[in-house]
Design a protein around this motif. Structure first.
Motif, PDB file in Angstrom:
ATOM      1  N   SER A  44       0.840  -1.194   0.000  1.00  0.00           N
ATOM      2  CA  SER A  44       0.000   0.000   0.000  1.00  0.00           C
ATOM      3  C   SER A  44       0.875   1.244   0.000  1.00  0.00           C
ATOM      4  O   SER A  44       2.077   1.176   0.291  1.00  0.00           O
ATOM      5  N   GLU A  45       0.255   2.401  -0.328  1.00  0.00           N
ATOM      6  CA  GLU A  45       0.988   3.658  -0.345  1.00  0.00           C
ATOM      7  C   GLU A  45       0.617   4.490   0.874  1.00  0.00           C
ATOM      8  O   GLU A  45      -0.542   4.507   1.301  1.00  0.00           O
ATOM      9  N   ASN A  46       1.600   5.173   1.441  1.00  0.00           N
ATOM     10  CA  ASN A  46       1.347   6.087   2.556  1.00  0.00           C
ATOM     11  C   ASN A  46       0.804   7.399   2.016  1.00  0.00           C
ATOM     12  O   ASN A  46       1.269   7.905   0.989  1.00  0.00           O
ATOM     13  N   ASN A  47      -0.193   7.960   2.712  1.00  0.00           N
ATOM     14  CA  ASN A  47      -0.753   9.231   2.240  1.00  0.00           C
ATOM     15  C   ASN A  47       0.192  10.386   2.555  1.00  0.00           C
ATOM     16  O   ASN A  47       1.191  10.244   3.270  1.00  0.00           O
ATOM     17  N   ALA A  48      -0.149  11.566   2.036  1.00  0.00           N
ATOM     18  CA  ALA A  48       0.713  12.746   2.178  1.00  0.00           C
ATOM     19  C   ALA A  48       0.922  13.125   3.637  1.00  0.00           C
ATOM     20  O   ALA A  48       2.013  13.539   4.037  1.00  0.00           O
ATOM     21  N   GLY A  49      -0.128  12.987   4.443  1.00  0.00           N
ATOM     22  CA  GLY A  49      -0.026  13.351   5.858  1.00  0.00           C
ATOM     23  C   GLY A  49       0.978  12.470   6.593  1.00  0.00           C
ATOM     24  O   GLY A  49       1.769  12.953   7.414  1.00  0.00           O
ATOM     25  N   THR A  50       0.936  11.191   6.291  1.00  0.00           N
ATOM     26  CA  THR A  50       1.871  10.255   6.938  1.00  0.00           C
ATOM     27  C   THR A  50       3.307  10.555   6.526  1.00  0.00           C
ATOM     28  O   THR A  50       4.231  10.518   7.350  1.00  0.00           O
ATOM     29  N   ILE A  51       3.479  10.848   5.229  1.00  0.00           N
ATOM     30  CA  ILE A  51       4.824  11.173   4.734  1.00  0.00           C
ATOM     31  C   ILE A  51       5.357  12.436   5.406  1.00  0.00           C
ATOM     32  O   ILE A  51       6.513  12.494   5.832  1.00  0.00           O
ATOM     33  N   MET A  52       4.516  13.457   5.535  1.00  0.00           N
ATOM     34  CA  MET A  52       4.934  14.712   6.172  1.00  0.00           C
ATOM     35  C   MET A  52       5.210  14.510   7.652  1.00  0.00           C
ATOM     36  O   MET A  52       6.113  15.154   8.221  1.00  0.00           O
ATOM     37  N   LEU A  53       4.472  13.608   8.299  1.00  0.00           N
ATOM     38  CA  LEU A  53       4.693  13.345   9.719  1.00  0.00           C
ATOM     39  C   LEU A  53       6.075  12.732   9.954  1.00  0.00           C
ATOM     40  O   LEU A  53       6.662  12.912  11.021  1.00  0.00           O
ATOM     41  N   ALA A  54       6.587  12.048   8.951  1.00  0.00           N
ATOM     42  CA  ALA A  54       7.940  11.498   9.056  1.00  0.00           C
ATOM     43  C   ALA A  54       8.992  12.497   8.575  1.00  0.00           C
ATOM     44  O   ALA A  54      10.054  12.641   9.181  1.00  0.00           O
ATOM     45  N   ALA A  55       8.686  13.208   7.479  1.00  0.00           N
ATOM     46  CA  ALA A  55       9.674  14.100   6.858  1.00  0.00           C
ATOM     47  C   ALA A  55       9.918  15.377   7.666  1.00  0.00           C
ATOM     48  O   ALA A  55      11.057  15.829   7.793  1.00  0.00           O
ATOM     49  N   LEU A  56       8.853  15.961   8.219  1.00  0.00           N
ATOM     50  CA  LEU A  56       8.993  17.244   8.918  1.00  0.00           C
ATOM     51  C   LEU A  56       9.924  17.160  10.133  1.00  0.00           C
ATOM     52  O   LEU A  56      10.795  18.026  10.292  1.00  0.00           O
ATOM     53  N   PRO A  57       9.790  16.150  11.007  1.00  0.00           N
ATOM     54  CA  PRO A  57      10.744  16.054  12.126  1.00  0.00           C
ATOM     55  C   PRO A  57      12.189  15.886  11.667  1.00  0.00           C
ATOM     56  O   PRO A  57      13.101  16.424  12.299  1.00  0.00           O
ATOM     57  N   ILE A  58      12.384  15.160  10.561  1.00  0.00           N
ATOM     58  CA  ILE A  58      13.747  14.981  10.047  1.00  0.00           C
ATOM     59  C   ILE A  58      14.308  16.305   9.568  1.00  0.00           C
ATOM     60  O   ILE A  58      15.453  16.677   9.869  1.00  0.00           O
ATOM     61  N   ILE A  59      13.503  17.062   8.813  1.00  0.00           N
ATOM     62  CA  ILE A  59      13.955  18.363   8.291  1.00  0.00           C
ATOM     63  C   ILE A  59      14.266  19.319   9.436  1.00  0.00           C
ATOM     64  O   ILE A  59      15.318  19.976   9.462  1.00  0.00           O
ATOM     65  N   LEU A  60      13.342  19.400  10.398  1.00  0.00           N
ATOM     66  CA  LEU A  60      13.563  20.292  11.543  1.00  0.00           C
ATOM     67  C   LEU A  60      14.756  19.835  12.382  1.00  0.00           C
ATOM     68  O   LEU A  60      15.546  20.655  12.861  1.00  0.00           O
ATOM     69  N   GLY A  61      14.886  18.516  12.564  1.00  0.00           N
ATOM     70  CA  GLY A  61      16.007  17.979  13.336  1.00  0.00           C
ATOM     71  C   GLY A  61      17.344  18.339  12.716  1.00  0.00           C
ATOM     72  O   GLY A  61      18.291  18.719  13.413  1.00  0.00           O
ATOM     73  N   ILE A  62      17.424  18.233  11.381  1.00  0.00           N
ATOM     74  CA  ILE A  62      18.661  18.593  10.680  1.00  0.00           C
ATOM     75  C   ILE A  62      18.955  20.081  10.845  1.00  0.00           C
ATOM     76  O   ILE A  62      20.105  20.479  11.072  1.00  0.00           O
ATOM     77  N   GLN A  63      17.926  20.923  10.754  1.00  0.00           N
ATOM     78  CA  GLN A  63      18.111  22.367  10.912  1.00  0.00           C
ATOM     79  C   GLN A  63      18.622  22.712  12.314  1.00  0.00           C
ATOM     80  O   GLN A  63      19.559  23.507  12.478  1.00  0.00           O
ATOM     81  N   PHE A  64      18.019  22.117  13.331  1.00  0.00           N
ATOM     82  CA  PHE A  64      18.466  22.369  14.703  1.00  0.00           C
ATOM     83  C   PHE A  64      19.892  21.838  14.916  1.00  0.00           C
ATOM     84  O   PHE A  64      20.691  22.474  15.615  1.00  0.00           O
ATOM     85  N   LEU A  65      20.187  20.692  14.320  1.00  0.00           N
ATOM     86  CA  LEU A  65      21.520  20.110  14.464  1.00  0.00           C
ATOM     87  C   LEU A  65      22.572  21.002  13.801  1.00  0.00           C
ATOM     88  O   LEU A  65      23.666  21.206  14.356  1.00  0.00           O
TER      89      LEU A  65
END
Length: 339
Positions: free
Chosen positions: A279-300
């Motif tokens: 099955s495919e993950n919807n956009a919300g699920t993808i953003m729920l994973a991607a956004l913390p990674i993006i923010l984490g990299i920025q803070f790091l």
């Protein structure tokens, strides 16, 4: 180069399988050096005995009954230098890769009290750099970046260089018994120097590569070095940003790590479930994973930026660096002219 000061100077030479070079190394050390401390680290070639037979009055040989590793040998030399009341202690290898004529350049910042610890930089002289084996050059470049991040001395271009010098006050502040005794010694020295806020400076030094035989087996130490580097990095961040101080870098690290862990774990879990369930993950699920990674990299990245700006330094740093570079280039030109 003639040099004399009211400072007592010692050279520490750890010895293990360097019998072919040790005599030449000792005889090349300038006359202004007061003590030559040769540490025979249970050498099977009896390098210490060879050094003792030279008849050089400045030589003192320390014999280890059991091999303690390069770090253990250097620490024995450091302790003896402290006992002798030496103001500046230089560490040279016994394999002939280091030019003793460049000792004045190496210790100049220490004599001027502009640094607490100096390290040779083989990457400044492009002509001399071409003599370095290409595989070693690549390995040193990668290793140098790892050591920069681990130690916090982002300003060092050649942090793995073993040609170094340290002042008596810095040496006395270091907890030598806590420093790694093996091939991680050089990196661990930098970590401990950073924790006590000591200024470390690069000095342009040309390396010599001949028929020396290295005792280091990369495959044997690569994994252990990586583990020790990771532990050293965590140790430095913990003490520097949560014990000795607490600033914005401390907060950024606290935010970045949980965000990255959550984003990567959740993203990996949903990606795996998508494969298993076809099955495919919807956009919300993808953003729920991607956004913390993006923010984490920025803070790091923000935390790393603060770490880079917090390198221990003294006043007039730019003048100091230019002065050392100018002096080094001048002496190198004089040597080329005389030859």
């Amino acid at each position: 180069m003639p040099m004399r000061s009211n400072k007592k100077i010692a050279v520490v030479i750890p010895c293990y399988r360097v019998s072919r070079h040790i005599k030449e190394v000792i005889l090349s050390i300038p006359a202004f050096v007061d003590h030559i401390l040769v540490v025979d680290d249970a050498c099977p070639e009896y390098s210490g005995a060879i050094a003792d037979e030279i008849g050089e009055q400045r030589v003192r040989v320390i014999f280890h009954e059991k091999n303690k590793g390069v770090g253990g040998a250097v620490i024995s030399g450091f302790l003896k230098a402290v006992e002798l009341g030496c103001d500046i202690v230089i560490k040279m290898d016994g394999d002939g890769q280091m030019d003793a004529n460049q000792i004045p350049i190496l210790i100049l910042p220490l004599l001027a009290e502009q640094a607490d610890y100096t390290k040779g930089n083989r990457f400044h002289d492009f002509t001399a750099l071409k003599s370095m084996p290409k595989i070693r050059l690549l390995g040193n470049s990668v290793l140098s970046f790892v050591v920069k991040a681990t130690s916090g001395y982002w300003n060092l271009m050649d942090p793995t260089n073993g040609f170094c010098a340290i002042s008596y006050p810095a040496l006395c502040e270091l907890k030598l018994d806590k420093i790694d005794k093996g091939y991680f010694f050089e990196t661990d020295m930098l970590i401990h120097l950073n924790l006590i806020n000591k200024v470390v400076m690069d000095v342009p030094i040309a390396a010599i590569y001949g028929n020396e035989i290295s005792n280091l087996r990369i495959r044997n130490v690569l994994f252990s070095f990586a583990i020790k580097a990771w532990k050293g990095l965590l140790k430095r961040i913990f003490y520097k940003y949560y014990i000795y101080d607490f600033n914005m870098a401390s907060i950024y690290f606290l935010i970045a790590i949980p965000l990255l862990v959550f984003g990567l774990a959740f993203g990996g879990y949903r990606w795996n479930m998508g494969i298993l369930e076809n099955s495919e993950n919807n956009a919300g699920t993808i953003m729920l994973a991607a956004l913390p990674i993006i923010l984490g990299i920025q803070f790091l990245l923000q935390a790393i930026n603060i770490d880079i700006s917090s390198i221990p330094k003294k006043s007039a740093d730019s003048y100091r660096s230019d002065h050392i570079m100018s002096f080094a280039n001048k002496k190198r030109s004089e040597k080329s002219f005389s030859s």
